[in-house]
Scaffold this motif. Structure first.
Motif, short mmCIF file in Angstrom:
data_model
loop_
_atom_site.label_atom_id
_atom_site.label_comp_id
_atom_site.label_asym_id
_atom_site.label_seq_id
_atom_site.Cartn_x
_atom_site.Cartn_y
_atom_site.Cartn_z
N GLN A 1 0.83 -1.20 0.00
CA GLN A 1 0.00 0.00 0.00
C GLN A 1 0.86 1.25 0.00
O GLN A 1 0.55 2.22 -0.68
CB GLN A 1 -0.95 0.00 1.20
N GLU A 2 1.98 1.23 0.76
CA GLU A 2 2.90 2.36 0.75
C GLU A 2 3.49 2.58 -0.64
O GLU A 2 3.59 3.72 -1.10
CB GLU A 2 4.03 2.14 1.76
N ALA A 3 3.88 1.49 -1.29
CA ALA A 3 4.43 1.59 -2.64
C ALA A 3 3.39 2.15 -3.61
O ALA A 3 3.70 3.01 -4.44
CB ALA A 3 4.93 0.23 -3.11
N LEU B 1 0.76 4.05 -2.90
CA LEU B 1 0.54 5.46 -2.59
C LEU B 1 1.67 6.31 -3.14
O LEU B 1 1.44 7.38 -3.72
CB LEU B 1 0.40 5.68 -1.08
N GLY B 2 2.90 5.84 -3.01
CA GLY B 2 4.05 6.56 -3.55
C GLY B 2 3.95 6.74 -5.05
O GLY B 2 4.24 7.82 -5.58
N LEU B 3 3.54 5.69 -5.76
CA LEU B 3 3.39 5.78 -7.21
C LEU B 3 2.33 6.79 -7.59
O LEU B 3 2.51 7.60 -8.51
CB LEU B 3 3.04 4.41 -7.80
N ILE B 4 1.22 6.76 -6.88
CA ILE B 4 0.13 7.70 -7.18
C ILE B 4 0.57 9.13 -6.87
O ILE B 4 0.31 10.05 -7.64
CB ILE B 4 -1.15 7.32 -6.42
N MET B 5 1.28 9.30 -5.75
CA MET B 5 1.75 10.65 -5.39
C MET B 5 2.72 11.19 -6.43
O MET B 5 2.72 12.39 -6.71
CB MET B 5 2.40 10.62 -4.01
N GLN B 6 3.53 10.33 -7.02
CA GLN B 6 4.45 10.76 -8.07
C GLN B 6 3.71 11.11 -9.35
O GLN B 6 4.16 11.94 -10.14
CB GLN B 6 5.47 9.66 -8.38
N GLY B 7 2.57 10.46 -9.56
CA GLY B 7 1.84 10.63 -10.81
C GLY B 7 0.87 11.79 -10.86
O GLY B 7 0.39 12.15 -11.93
N ASP C 1 -3.93 2.51 -13.89
CA ASP C 1 -2.88 2.53 -14.93
C ASP C 1 -1.52 2.89 -14.33
O ASP C 1 -0.50 2.30 -14.70
CB ASP C 1 -3.24 3.49 -16.05
N ILE C 2 -1.49 3.86 -13.44
CA ILE C 2 -0.23 4.24 -12.77
C ILE C 2 0.32 3.05 -11.99
O ILE C 2 1.52 2.76 -12.04
CB ILE C 2 -0.44 5.46 -11.85
N LEU C 3 -0.55 2.36 -11.28
CA LEU C 3 -0.10 1.23 -10.46
C LEU C 3 0.37 0.06 -11.32
O LEU C 3 1.37 -0.58 -10.99
CB LEU C 3 -1.21 0.79 -9.50
#
Length: 72
Positions: A12-14, A16-22, A36-38
């Motif tokens: 979940q942390e990973a 969230l990090g991907l979404i925050m970067q996107g 799609d980001i995930l």
């Protein structure tokens, strides 16, 4: 973003990090775009849907009328 009452698993942390970067903090994102980001970040589509749901349930994302937003 940290909320001690609703800790995240490493996956979940990973996610969230991907979404925050996107997305920007003020930007909204659709469910499909978040998935799609995930998936681009290495998650399988069913897992991406599950992770997105968990982030919503734990309050790290919320649904606005125009899409998903990051809390905080």
């Amino acid at each position: 973003m940290q909320n001690s009452s609703t800790p995240l698993t490493p996956s979940q942390e990973a996610a969230l990090g991907l979404i925050m970067q996107g997305v920007d903090d003020e930007e909204t994102i659709t469910h499909d775009a978040a998935v799609d980001i995930l998936t681009a970040g290495g998650f399988e589509r069913p897992e991406a849907h599950d992770l997105l749901e968990q982030l919503l349930l734990k309050g790290y994302l919320y649904e606005a009328t125009d899409g998903l937003r990051l809390t905080g």
